[in-house]
Enzyme design. Sequence first.
Site, mmCIF file in Angstrom:
data_model
loop_
_atom_site.group_PDB
_atom_site.id
_atom_site.type_symbol
_atom_site.label_atom_id
_atom_site.label_comp_id
_atom_site.label_asym_id
_atom_site.label_seq_id
_atom_site.Cartn_x
_atom_site.Cartn_y
_atom_site.Cartn_z
ATOM 1 N N LYS A 178 -4.523 -1.913 -1.218
ATOM 2 C CA LYS A 178 -4.879 -1.412 -0.147
ATOM 3 C C LYS A 178 -4.853 0.140 -0.494
ATOM 4 O O LYS A 178 -4.903 0.389 -1.529
ATOM 5 C CB LYS A 178 -3.854 -1.462 0.923
ATOM 6 C CG LYS A 178 -3.140 -2.984 0.863
ATOM 7 C CD LYS A 178 -4.214 -4.066 1.333
ATOM 8 C CE LYS A 178 -3.371 -5.562 1.392
ATOM 9 N NZ LYS A 178 -4.168 -6.565 1.531
HETATM 10 C C1 LIG Z 1 -3.196 -7.681 1.754
HETATM 11 C C2 LIG Z 1 -3.070 -8.597 2.997
HETATM 12 C C3 LIG Z 1 -1.949 -9.221 3.684
HETATM 13 C C4 LIG Z 1 -0.484 -9.456 2.801
HETATM 14 O O1 LIG Z 1 -0.094 -8.190 2.428
HETATM 15 P P1 LIG Z 1 1.293 -8.168 1.513
HETATM 16 O O2 LIG Z 1 1.789 -6.656 1.474
HETATM 17 O O3 LIG Z 1 0.597 -8.172 0.119
HETATM 18 O O4 LIG Z 1 1.911 -9.047 1.830
HETATM 19 C C5 LIG Z 1 -2.176 -9.759 5.004
HETATM 20 N N1 LIG Z 1 -3.201 -9.766 5.528
HETATM 21 C C6 LIG Z 1 -4.472 -9.132 5.054
HETATM 22 C C7 LIG Z 1 -5.691 -9.012 5.745
HETATM 23 C C8 LIG Z 1 -4.288 -8.507 3.827
HETATM 24 O O5 LIG Z 1 -5.412 -7.895 3.224
#
Ligand SMILES: *Cc1c(COP(=O)(O)O)cnc(C)c1O
Length: 384
Positions: free
Chosen positions: A189
Amino acid sequence: MKPPTIPVAKPWMGQPEADAASRAILSGWVTQGPEVAAFEREFAAAVEAPYACAVSNCTTALHLALLAAGVGPGDEVITASHSFIATANAIRHCGAVPVFVDIERDTYNLDPRALAAAVSPRTRAVLAVHQIGLPCDLRAIVDFARPRGLPVIEDAACAIGSEIRRDGRWQKIGAPYGDVACFSFHPRKLVSTGDGGMLTTANPEWDRKFRLWRQHGMSVPDTVRHGSAQVVFEDYVEVGFNYRLTDVQAAMGREQLKRLPAMIERRRTQAARYRQLLSSVAGLGLPAEPDWARANWQSYCVRLPNGASQRAVMQAMLDRGISTRRGVMCSHREPAYATAPWRAGGSLVESERAQDGAIILPLYHDMTDADQERVAAALREALA
Ligand SMILES: *Cc1c(COP(=O)(O)O)cnc(C)c1O
């Protein structure tokens, strides 16, 4: 000599984050404490949310959001299958059943017109995803859900800094719109703490629950106990979880948050550059931004021309030193969902088409114009 491989993503961090982590480590307080509290204040200010509660990652954030919405065993939650599997898994963690609806072809986001057919007497909430950082059509989703008494949970894992227009004004994702928004700080992210997550809401009662549940249901946080001149005995008032973020991570996160405006500005420039480089490629579908949404460009996803082999294109690009990923996954096609309880709330054909027919191109802060030109040239050659 072969030029270095261009990765699909890369976090943007450096000495300030390393110094911040070091500051937390040397302070003597390393788990959830003053740095987490400061990170929450600064995050709330950045997205204009009344409350922000930090947790260990976005999956645990989604779990707590669903629990606050009252989702339990036997309930149904309407969501997109076309998402990282954590979206659907969080529903399963509550003992509930994901009901998958299709996405819109152009935005890769949940299609609000598909909601009505997915509702049943067991529907308890809508879990809407802002996929790869492009806001979903919250207005239509909220207008659908509120009159039916269904809370709207936003999976904003990828959408930090993305914006949506509401009543003529731009607001950040995480400002009150749905009932709660869940963010991720995974390195894929924009803002990263290694792993980490955040819940934002305007509901003080939900915020109180998140704080209780993330720390074992403990009535008195250990920071309060630690600072008290009186002896304090804590109670464990509910069966909670250990979903804490650490102060080492939060210290990093505070530095990352300072970089967010520059991150987004850079990505908007890079997205415009990709559009310029790729708009003349015959049959290639470029990402659309509706006039009420501003993406943070967490990822740049292109739809391959009809008949192109996704695997062959990706391999040809990899042979030219360009790393790509296929389109966002569909949870209902994974082995973990082969026998698991879930339900299709309608056709999922656009979700499957997007997974099979789109690819994610490299995009990261340090990527140069020359890197982008290499990617565009490799894609052209791969399609030729
Ligand atoms: C990355 C992601 C998650 C999970 O995030 P984490 O912090 O790794 O648990 C959930 N939903 C979406 C759409 C994602 O891209």
